[in-house]
Scaffold this motif. Structure first.
Motif, PDB file in Angstrom:
ATOM      1  N   TYR A  63      48.503  34.922  41.353  1.00  0.00           N
ATOM      2  CA  TYR A  63      47.197  35.541  41.509  1.00  0.00           C
ATOM      3  C   TYR A  63      46.866  36.460  40.548  1.00  0.00           C
ATOM      4  O   TYR A  63      45.777  36.216  39.846  1.00  0.00           O
ATOM      5  CB  TYR A  63      46.962  36.289  42.971  1.00  0.00           C
ATOM      6  N   GLN A  78      38.104  32.575  44.408  1.00  0.00           N
ATOM      7  CA  GLN A  78      38.804  31.832  43.502  1.00  0.00           C
ATOM      8  C   GLN A  78      38.164  30.634  42.939  1.00  0.00           C
ATOM      9  O   GLN A  78      38.566  30.013  41.947  1.00  0.00           O
ATOM     10  CB  GLN A  78      40.442  31.935  43.778  1.00  0.00           C
ATOM     11  N   LEU A  98      47.047  27.975  41.797  1.00  0.00           N
ATOM     12  CA  LEU A  98      46.841  29.356  42.416  1.00  0.00           C
ATOM     13  C   LEU A  98      46.030  28.539  43.825  1.00  0.00           C
ATOM     14  O   LEU A  98      46.451  29.043  45.127  1.00  0.00           O
ATOM     15  CB  LEU A  98      45.995  30.025  41.839  1.00  0.00           C
ATOM     16  N   CYS A 133      43.443  41.168  44.893  1.00  0.00           N
ATOM     17  CA  CYS A 133      44.603  41.415  44.383  1.00  0.00           C
ATOM     18  C   CYS A 133      45.215  42.873  45.461  1.00  0.00           C
ATOM     19  O   CYS A 133      46.369  42.965  45.741  1.00  0.00           O
ATOM     20  CB  CYS A 133      44.655  42.104  43.031  1.00  0.00           C
TER      21      CYS A 133
END
Length: 206
Positions: A61, A120, A130, A182
């Protein structure tokens, strides 16, 4: 908020909901036919898989977010300011208490993964590895929630748990979306190891 039934939680996993911890026991559990014969072993495997892949997911990530996340992760991904379910159980806690804490943790995580995956897909649509890891982690988490639901119903007749979710990232800037993702994944790496150490002994074959 009120008590959210398990089935509703599984259908509304991405909806941010705040609530207090509340257990309900009674005759409302669905049929125990929902449980697979190997549900306990399957639950152990799912937790072990999530624990083994969490750090790799977080590292990938960070790599895909680019600067400044790849070089300033300690500062930008510090999870101190975000909500994450309290995890106060340990190996000496009662099994029922552990199972309820696990359900709250993974229901929260599942909703957060949905949030992160959506962001994402928008911000890094070409980051195939990912996105695949996020989808696989979500799939494992959903299976784990299903098994925890079954075990809580079958063993303790608990069929409703009030779960609090984190904030949605909708409407936030690209930077804030990346940062929230994150922060959640950093905290996930920290908590999943503890969760595995606490839960796995409770699910060991008798």
């Amino acid at each position: 908020t009120g008590v959210v039934p398990f089935v509703a939680l599984l259908l509304l996993q991405r909806r941010p909901v705040a609530g207090r911890a509340l257990l309900v026991t009674g005759s409302g559990c669905p049929s125990h036919g929902l449980c697979r014969s190997n549900v306990q072993e399957q639950t152990r495997r799912q937790v072990a898989v999530l624990n083994a892949t969490a750090q790799e997911l977080f590292s990938l990530y960070l790599k895909c977010q680019g600067e400044p996340f790849s070089t300033e992760a300690d500062k930008l991904c510090n999870p101190a300011g975000i909500f994450f379910p309290a995890f106060r159980v340990n190996r000496t806690s009662e099994k029922k208490e552990v199972m309820v804490a696990m359900y709250k943790l993974f229901a929260f995580l599942n909703a957060s993964l949905g949030n992160i995956t959506r962001d994402q897909e928008e911000l890094n649509p070409m980051a195939k590895e990912l996105l695949e890891r996020l989808h696989n982690t979500t799939k494992t988490t959903r299976g784990l929630i299903s098994n925890l639901t079954c075990l809580l119903c079958k063993n303790y007749n608990i069929f409703q748990v009030d779960v609090r979710y984190g904030d949605s990232s909708k409407g936030k800037s690209a930077f804030k979306k990346k940062q929230q993702g994150c922060q959640v994944l950093r905290k996930y790496v920290q908590v999943i190891g503890q969760a595995a150490r606490v839960l796995l002994p409770h699910l060991s074959p008798s």
